[in-house]
Design an enzyme around this catalytic site. Structure first.
Site, PDB file in Angstrom:
ATOM      1  N   CYS A  20     -55.300 -70.076 -37.685  1.00  0.00           N
ATOM      2  CA  CYS A  20     -56.317 -70.811 -38.455  1.00  0.00           C
ATOM      3  C   CYS A  20     -56.354 -70.231 -39.878  1.00  0.00           C
ATOM      4  O   CYS A  20     -56.428 -69.006 -40.042  1.00  0.00           O
ATOM      5  CB  CYS A  20     -57.682 -70.704 -37.799  1.00  0.00           C
ATOM      6  SG  CYS A  20     -57.708 -71.368 -36.120  1.00  0.00           S
ATOM      7  N   CYS A  24     -69.865 -58.868 -29.355  1.00  0.00           N
ATOM      8  CA  CYS A  24     -68.798 -59.835 -29.619  1.00  0.00           C
ATOM      9  C   CYS A  24     -67.464 -59.135 -29.309  1.00  0.00           C
ATOM     10  O   CYS A  24     -67.133 -58.134 -29.934  1.00  0.00           O
ATOM     11  CB  CYS A  24     -68.872 -60.284 -31.079  1.00  0.00           C
ATOM     12  SG  CYS A  24     -67.544 -61.414 -31.537  1.00  0.00           S
ATOM     13  N   CYS A  55     -53.859 -62.989 -33.140  1.00  0.00           N
ATOM     14  CA  CYS A  55     -54.017 -64.337 -32.567  1.00  0.00           C
ATOM     15  C   CYS A  55     -52.844 -65.196 -33.012  1.00  0.00           C
ATOM     16  O   CYS A  55     -52.370 -65.077 -34.141  1.00  0.00           O
ATOM     17  CB  CYS A  55     -55.329 -64.957 -33.041  1.00  0.00           C
ATOM     18  SG  CYS A  55     -55.674 -66.570 -32.296  1.00  0.00           S
ATOM     19  N   GLU A  99     -60.872 -55.338 -32.335  1.00  0.00           N
ATOM     20  CA  GLU A  99     -62.210 -54.950 -32.774  1.00  0.00           C
ATOM     21  C   GLU A  99     -63.280 -55.627 -31.929  1.00  0.00           C
ATOM     22  O   GLU A  99     -63.086 -56.750 -31.456  1.00  0.00           O
ATOM     23  CB  GLU A  99     -62.408 -55.342 -34.244  1.00  0.00           C
ATOM     24  CG  GLU A  99     -61.540 -54.514 -35.180  1.00  0.00           C
ATOM     25  CD  GLU A  99     -61.571 -55.020 -36.623  1.00  0.00           C
ATOM     26  OE1 GLU A  99     -61.251 -54.221 -37.515  1.00  0.00           O
ATOM     27  OE2 GLU A  99     -61.898 -56.190 -36.856  1.00  0.00           O
ATOM     28  N   CYS A 119     -59.181 -67.723 -41.156  1.00  0.00           N
ATOM     29  CA  CYS A 119     -59.534 -66.602 -40.279  1.00  0.00           C
ATOM     30  C   CYS A 119     -58.610 -65.406 -40.522  1.00  0.00           C
ATOM     31  O   CYS A 119     -57.384 -65.534 -40.479  1.00  0.00           O
ATOM     32  CB  CYS A 119     -59.431 -67.074 -38.832  1.00  0.00           C
ATOM     33  SG  CYS A 119     -59.546 -65.748 -37.632  1.00  0.00           S
ATOM     34  N   CYS A 146     -68.016 -63.677 -38.631  1.00  0.00           N
ATOM     35  CA  CYS A 146     -67.084 -64.663 -38.075  1.00  0.00           C
ATOM     36  C   CYS A 146     -65.841 -64.838 -38.945  1.00  0.00           C
ATOM     37  O   CYS A 146     -65.954 -65.031 -40.153  1.00  0.00           O
ATOM     38  CB  CYS A 146     -67.801 -66.006 -38.024  1.00  0.00           C
ATOM     39  SG  CYS A 146     -67.991 -66.578 -36.368  1.00  0.00           S
TER      40      CYS A 146
HETATM   41  S1  SF4 Z   1     -60.387 -68.726 -35.568  1.00  0.00           S
HETATM   42 FE1  SF4 Z   1     -59.007 -66.937 -35.697  1.00  0.00          FE
HETATM   43  S2  SF4 Z   1     -59.218 -65.882 -33.742  1.00  0.00           S
HETATM   44 FE2  SF4 Z   1     -60.077 -67.957 -33.479  1.00  0.00          FE
HETATM   45  S3  SF4 Z   1     -58.370 -69.216 -32.749  1.00  0.00           S
HETATM   46 FE3  SF4 Z   1     -58.329 -69.412 -34.981  1.00  0.00          FE
HETATM   47  S4  SF4 Z   1     -56.923 -67.773 -35.684  1.00  0.00           S
HETATM   48 FE4  SF4 Z   1     -57.482 -67.298 -33.562  1.00  0.00          FE
END
Ligand code: SF4
Length: 338
Positions: free
Chosen positions: A116, A105, A112, A92, A119, A329
Site C-alpha cells: 500500500c 496493536c 508486508c 513492532e 503505508c 496507523c
Molecule cells: S496498510 Fe500496510 S500493513 Fe496493511 S496491508 Fe497495506 S501495506 Fe500491509
C-alpha cells in the site's frame, strides 16, 4: 530443529500428546504451564507428570519468551516496542493508552507484501510471517506495559489474513481459559480485503470482530493506492462483508484513511456513501500520517465526515495516537530511530 511448543493451541498439544502415546488430558496442564505460568523449561512444567515432560522434550523445544529490543514512549503515553525475531525479522507492537481501557496493536508479519503506497510497512516488503508464539510474545509485552489492557487489534505490521493460520492460532491461544483468557469479542482483525478468509470467518465459531480498510471507493484509484484491489476488488470484498454481517448478525468496522488531495474530494465521499450503503457498522476516518511523524491533516476531514453523515453513514474521526514516535496507523516500519 524441533517445533516450538509456544506455537501450539491446547487442541494441538492434545493431538501431539496422543501422537506421543501420552494422555491428551494433560494438554490443559501443559498449556497452562506455558501460557499462564510462564514456564521456560520443558523439563520443569508445573503440574505436568515427569514422563509427559520427557516425551514433550523429545519432540518439542520451549524457547524463552521473546522480549522487545527497544521501547519508545510518545508524548501522549503511546508505547511502541520493537522485536527482532529469529532470522532478523523485525516487528513492532503498540500500546494505545485510554483511561482504564488500553488497546494493544499487534503485528502479524515482519513487513508486508501488500505494498500500500501510504503505508510505511508496505515499503519494506515482506520479510516473513510471524509464528503464533511471536504474536503471543507481543501481547505479553503489551500486557506488561499497559495499565489495563482491554482490547486487542491486529492492525500493526502485515496483512493478518495473509498469515491467517498463525493469527488464528494466536487468537485461540490468547483467548484460551487456561491461558490469558482474553475475550475474542475484544479482538479486532483488520484486513485490506482477503475474500477467502472473510468467507471462512462467516461460518467460523470465532467471536472476533472484523475491520476492513477501504482506502478508496474508485477502483482505479484504489488499485494505485492498495494493489490488493487487483486481486480482490473492493466491490467483491464488500459483498463478502455483507454476507458476513448478515449470517453472523455482526457489525463491521470500516476504515478510510484520508489522503489529502488524493481520496478526500467531495466526489470520493459521494462514491463511498453509495458503495457502503446498508452495511451494518460504522466508518472510521483515519487522518494520514506520513512515515516519519505527524503530517498535515486533510483540511477536508471535518467536511468529508459531514458529507458522509448527511448521506446516512455513521462516521467517526479516529483520534490518532503516537504519531510523534511513528506509532500511528501506517507508520510502523521497524525504524525506531526517534
Ligand atoms: S496498510 Fe500496510 S500493513 Fe496493511 S496491508 Fe497495506 S501495506 Fe500491509
Amino acid at each position: 530443529m524441533k517445533p516450538e511448543l509456544r506455537d501450539l493451541t491446547r487442541e494441538d498439544i492434545a493431538a501431539a500428546l496422543t501422537g506421543l502415546g501420552e494422555k491428551p488430558g494433560n494438554a490443559g496442564a501443559v498449556f497452562m504451564a506455558v501460557h499462564r505460568r510462564g514456564a521456560a523449561d520443558l523439563a520443569l512444567l508445573p503440574n505436568v507428570p515427569e514422563r509427559v515432560c520427557r516425551a514433550l522434550g523429545r519432540a518439542f523445544s520451549l524457547r524463552p519468551l521473546p522480549l522487545p529490543e527497544r521501547k519508545l514512549v510518545a508524548g501522549d503515553g503511546t508505547k511502541k516496542m520493537l522485536f527482532r525475531f529469529a532470522g532478523d525479522a523485525p516487528a513492532e507492537c503498540v500500546v494505545l493508552p485510554a483511561k482504564g481501557r488500553d488497546t494493544a496493536c499487534l503485528s502479524s508479519q515482519s513487513g508486508c507484501s501488500c505494498g500500500c503506497s501510504f503505508c510505511a510497512t508496505g515499503t519494506l516488503g515482506l520479510k516473513r510471517s510471524l509464528t503464533p508464539g511471536e504474536i503471543v510474545a507481543q501481547f505479553e509485552a503489551c500486557r506488561t506495559e499497559a495499565a489495563d489492557l482491554k482490547s486487542l487489534v491486529f492492525m500493526g505490521m502485515g496483512e493478518p489474513f495473509l498469515n491467517w493460520e498463525n493469527v488464528r492460532k494466536a487468537i485461540k491461544i490468547l483467548s484460551d481459559s487456561r491461558g490469558r483468557h482474553f475475550p475474542q469479542a475484544k479482538m479486532t482483525v483488520s484486513t485490506v480485503g482477503v475474500i477467502p478468509v472473510i468467507e471462512e470467518l462467516t461460518g467460523s465459531d470465532l467471536q472476533i470482530r472484523l475491520a476492513v480498510s477501504l482506502v478508496a471507493a474508485d477502483p482505479e484509484l484504489r488499485a494505485r493506492l492498495a494493489p490488493m484491489e487487483k486481486v480482490y476488488p473492493l466491490k467483491r470484498v464488500l459483498a463478502a462483508v455483507r454476507e458476513y454481517c448478515g449470517a453472523r448478525k455482526a457489525l463491521v468496522m470500516l476504515e478510510y484513511i484520508l489522503l489529502p488531495g488524493v481520496n478526500d474530494r467531495p466526489s470520493d465521499s459521494a462514491k463511498l456513501a453509495v458503495l457502503i450503503q446498508g452495511i451494518p457498522g460504522r466508518l472510521n476516518l483515519i487522518p494520514y500520517n506520513p512515515p516519519g511523524g505527524p503530517g498535515p491533516v486533510s483540511p477536508r476531514i471535518k467536511e468529508f465526515q459531514r458529507e458522509l453523515i448527511a448521506a446516512g453513514v455513521i462516521t467517526y474521526l479516529r483520534q490518532e495516537k503516537g504519531a510523534d514516535i511513528a506509532a500511528a496507523c501506517g507508520q510502523l516500519a521497524a525504524g525506531m530511530d526517534k
